[in-house]
Design a protein around this motif. Structure first.
Motif, short mmCIF file in Angstrom:
data_model
loop_
_atom_site.label_atom_id
_atom_site.label_comp_id
_atom_site.label_asym_id
_atom_site.label_seq_id
_atom_site.Cartn_x
_atom_site.Cartn_y
_atom_site.Cartn_z
N ALA A 280 1.14 -1.16 0.14
CA ALA A 280 0.20 0.17 -0.14
C ALA A 280 0.78 0.86 -0.27
CB ALA A 280 -0.36 0.18 0.63
N VAL A 281 0.16 2.29 -1.09
CA VAL A 281 1.18 3.54 -0.95
C VAL A 281 0.27 4.75 -1.34
CG1 VAL A 281 3.38 4.42 -2.72
CG2 VAL A 281 2.98 1.91 -2.70
N ALA A 282 0.84 5.74 0.10
CA ALA A 282 0.49 6.62 -0.34
C ALA A 282 1.06 7.69 -0.14
CB ALA A 282 -1.26 7.06 1.02
N VAL A 283 0.78 9.14 -0.93
CA VAL A 283 1.89 10.22 -1.01
C VAL A 283 0.97 11.65 -0.24
CG1 VAL A 283 3.62 9.26 -1.95
CG2 VAL A 283 1.68 10.68 -2.96
N ASN A 284 1.29 12.59 -0.07
CA ASN A 284 1.06 13.72 -0.01
C ASN A 284 1.73 14.81 0.56
OD1 ASN A 284 1.96 13.06 2.67
ND2 ASN A 284 0.38 13.12 3.95
N TYR A 285 2.48 14.88 0.04
CA TYR A 285 3.58 16.11 -0.17
C TYR A 285 4.23 16.33 -1.31
CZ TYR A 285 5.94 19.33 1.45
OH TYR A 285 6.96 20.93 1.77
N GLY A 286 4.48 17.45 -2.21
CA GLY A 286 6.09 17.67 -3.10
C GLY A 286 6.05 16.41 -3.96
N ILE A 287 4.51 15.59 -4.56
CA ILE A 287 4.87 15.44 -5.79
C ILE A 287 3.86 15.87 -6.40
CG2 ILE A 287 4.62 13.20 -6.86
CD1 ILE A 287 6.21 12.77 -4.75
N PRO A 288 4.36 16.21 -8.06
CA PRO A 288 3.39 16.66 -8.98
C PRO A 288 2.15 15.97 -9.30
CG PRO A 288 5.34 17.63 -9.24
CD PRO A 288 5.87 16.28 -7.71
N ALA A 289 1.54 16.45 -9.95
CA ALA A 289 0.34 16.20 -10.12
C ALA A 289 0.61 14.89 -11.41
CB ALA A 289 -1.07 16.51 -10.48
N GLY A 290 0.12 14.15 -11.35
CA GLY A 290 0.25 13.12 -12.63
C GLY A 290 0.28 11.63 -12.36
N GLU A 291 0.09 11.02 -13.76
CA GLU A 291 0.35 9.14 -13.60
C GLU A 291 1.81 8.95 -12.83
OE1 GLU A 291 -3.23 8.45 -13.73
OE2 GLU A 291 -2.07 6.79 -14.51
N TYR A 292 1.92 8.28 -12.11
CA TYR A 292 3.18 7.21 -11.30
C TYR A 292 3.21 6.30 -12.09
CZ TYR A 292 4.26 12.48 -10.69
OH TYR A 292 4.27 13.43 -10.50
N GLY A 293 4.41 5.89 -12.25
CA GLY A 293 4.62 4.00 -11.59
C GLY A 293 4.37 3.75 -10.48
N ILE A 294 4.40 2.63 -9.73
CA ILE A 294 4.71 2.01 -8.22
C ILE A 294 6.03 1.15 -8.71
CG2 ILE A 294 4.46 0.97 -6.00
CD1 ILE A 294 1.51 2.60 -7.89
N GLN A 295 6.76 1.14 -8.49
CA GLN A 295 7.92 -0.03 -9.01
C GLN A 295 8.94 0.11 -7.84
OE1 GLN A 295 12.63 1.76 -10.44
NE2 GLN A 295 11.42 1.28 -12.35
N VAL A 296 8.70 -1.44 -7.29
CA VAL A 296 9.74 -2.43 -6.85
C VAL A 296 11.36 -3.23 -6.88
CG1 VAL A 296 7.63 -2.90 -5.36
CG2 VAL A 296 8.80 -4.87 -7.05
N HIS A 297 11.76 -2.69 -6.58
CA HIS A 297 13.13 -3.38 -6.82
C HIS A 297 14.09 -3.80 -5.23
CE1 HIS A 297 17.60 -2.07 -8.64
NE2 HIS A 297 17.51 -3.31 -8.94
N PRO A 298 13.81 -5.55 -5.50
CA PRO A 298 14.19 -6.12 -4.77
C PRO A 298 15.51 -6.20 -4.61
CG PRO A 298 12.66 -7.80 -5.63
CD PRO A 298 12.35 -6.13 -5.91
N VAL A 299 16.32 -6.34 -3.73
CA VAL A 299 17.31 -6.39 -3.06
C VAL A 299 18.09 -7.92 -4.95
CG1 VAL A 299 19.58 -7.16 -1.97
CG2 VAL A 299 17.86 -6.27 -1.07
N GLY A 300 19.52 -7.62 -5.18
CA GLY A 300 19.62 -8.29 -5.79
C GLY A 300 18.97 -8.81 -7.46
N ALA A 301 17.95 -8.21 -7.63
CA ALA A 301 16.46 -8.21 -9.01
C ALA A 301 16.47 -7.07 -9.68
CB ALA A 301 15.56 -8.72 -7.94
#
Lengths: 223, 185
Positions: free
Chosen positions: A152-173
């Motif tokens: 679950a992700v929520a942002v409420n400060y400092g991010i300009p309006a628009g579409e964003y991808g939720i990217q995950v980066h596991p260690v070593g992958a």
């Protein structure tokens, strides 16, 4: 990869440090400094001087009762966050069916809201991940990871309006985008599942349509 | 609680300590409200901004990193950004921004070597600003303190955008150099 050279970034660095650089210039400058230690150090030096300017404002005694109103606001925020977090947890649980009602009720012991999560095998409590981004790396919001796959992700400060991808980066992958979020008026949220398992050291980021990170967090060790 | 360092106070806030939260507000409320009022002018709006700044600081106290800067700098950055967002209509400044922050009262007769003897960080900053040309000083106060973009500074000062950018950049670089030079002495 940023299209800006170090010379161009040095020209833009003062405005970035002052927080008055906007749009594509800001995004491209941030993208550059994320991969350039020298330019990043330069921006940080200027940011120290820029932040010092805020100290010039005269100190003014606030109206009577200010302290108590602030503390009330903090308490209200704590209750609101708990309900909002619970909403995410319930949604994540509904999506991935991994949290037991018992776990949710234990965590929400001070809240009268009843759990809506389906009952399955109990799993560890969600891990909170602080998300940072923007000039000065101010905290942008929070992410929660439950049982390595619920996100679950929520942002409420400092991010300009628009579409964003939720990217995950596991260690070593390799990094992978697991969903998209719309940010409007500085706020946005997303709940879903990460096919790759996330654990301590895994990175979660919001990326813009060019693949550049606008904010990120690193999963800490679960308690 | 009055003897606790700023960093330790923030750590207490992050840990949910109620006393730490109260002490944190009392310690910084004059600065936070003062900055909010400087930018938004309106008392009521300034209080809303100041309150929200403390709420955000509480919310993100766990993310504060002392290596990145002072607690007051972190808190005032939050305040400044919220205040700038709150000013929906950026009207032209009807006053002298330099006079607003008392820079017109700084003595310009100090010898450079005297700067190193000043114990007040703000005083050192004020003297360093006093060493800038007038137009650069105005530009950096408008931009750095009040959050006006280069375009807005250009419109208010009736100068081309490029000139506004140059004044802002040059002023900040010179300010940084002056502060670093003084702290190295």
């Amino acid at each position: 990869m940023s299209v800006l050279t170090c010379a161009q970034v040095r020209e833009l660095a003062p405005e970035l440090a002052l927080g008055v650089l906007g749009g594509a210039e800001r995004a491209e400058t941030i993208a550059h400094i994320k991969g350039c230690a020298r330019c990043q150090a330069y921006v940080l030096e200027l940011t120290e001087a820029a932040d010092a300017l805020a100290l010039l404002a005269p100190e003014v005694e606030p109206p009577a009762g200010f302290e108590s109103r602030v503390l009330s606001g903090i308490h209200a925020d704590r209750r609101r966050d708990r309900r909002r977090w619970f909403g995410w947890v319930a949604a994540a649980a509904a999506a991935v069916a991994i949290l037991s009602v018992t776990v949710v009720r234990v965590v929400e012991s001070g809240d009268s809201t009843t759990a809506a999560a389906p009952t399955t095998n109990s799993a560890q409590a969600p891990v909170a991940v602080a998300m940072h981004g923007g000039a000065g790396d101010v905290a942008a919001g929070w992410a929660y990871v439950s049982s390595r796959h619920g996100v679950a992700v929520a942002v409420n400060y400092g991010i300009p309006a628009g579409e964003y991808g939720i990217q995950v980066h596991p260690v070593g992958a390799t990094p992978v985008v697991i969903g998209t979020m719309a940010v409007d008026a500085g706020r946005g949220s997303w709940t879903g599942r990460s096919p790759p398992a996330l654990s301590e050291g895994s990175r979660i980021a919001l990326v813009d349509t060019s693949g550049r990170e606008v904010c990120h967090g690193t999963v800490p060790a679960a308690e | 609680m009055w003897s606790v360092s700023d960093d330790a106070l923030v750590a207490g806030v992050a840990a949910g300590d109620q006393e730490a939260a109260s002490a944190f507000v009392r310690r910084f409320q004059r600065r936070v409200y003062g900055l909010a009022r400087t930018i938004v002018f309106d008392d009521r709006a300034a209080e809303d901004v100041a309150q929200e700044a403390f709420v955000r600081a509480w919310r993100h106290a766990g993310a504060y990193d002392p290596r990145r800067g002072s607690v007051v700098g972190w808190l005032l950055t939050i305040t400044r950004n919220l205040a700038i967002d709150a000013v929906r209509v950026r009207r032209p400044v009807a006053f002298d921004p330099v006079a607003l922050v008392g820079l017109d009262r700084v003595s310009e007769e100090r010898e450079p070597h005297e700067l190193a003897q000043l114990s007040d960080d703000t005083t050192r900053l004020r003297v360093a600003l006093a060493g800038l040309p007038d137009e650069q000083r105005r530009a950096i106060v408008l931009s750095g303190l009040l959050g006006y973009t280069a375009r807005e500074v250009g419109e208010m000062e009736d100068i081309p955008l490029g000139t506004a950018k140059t004044r802002i950049r040059t002023a900040l670089i010179r300010l940084r150099a002056a502060l670093v030079e003084e702290s190295a002495e």
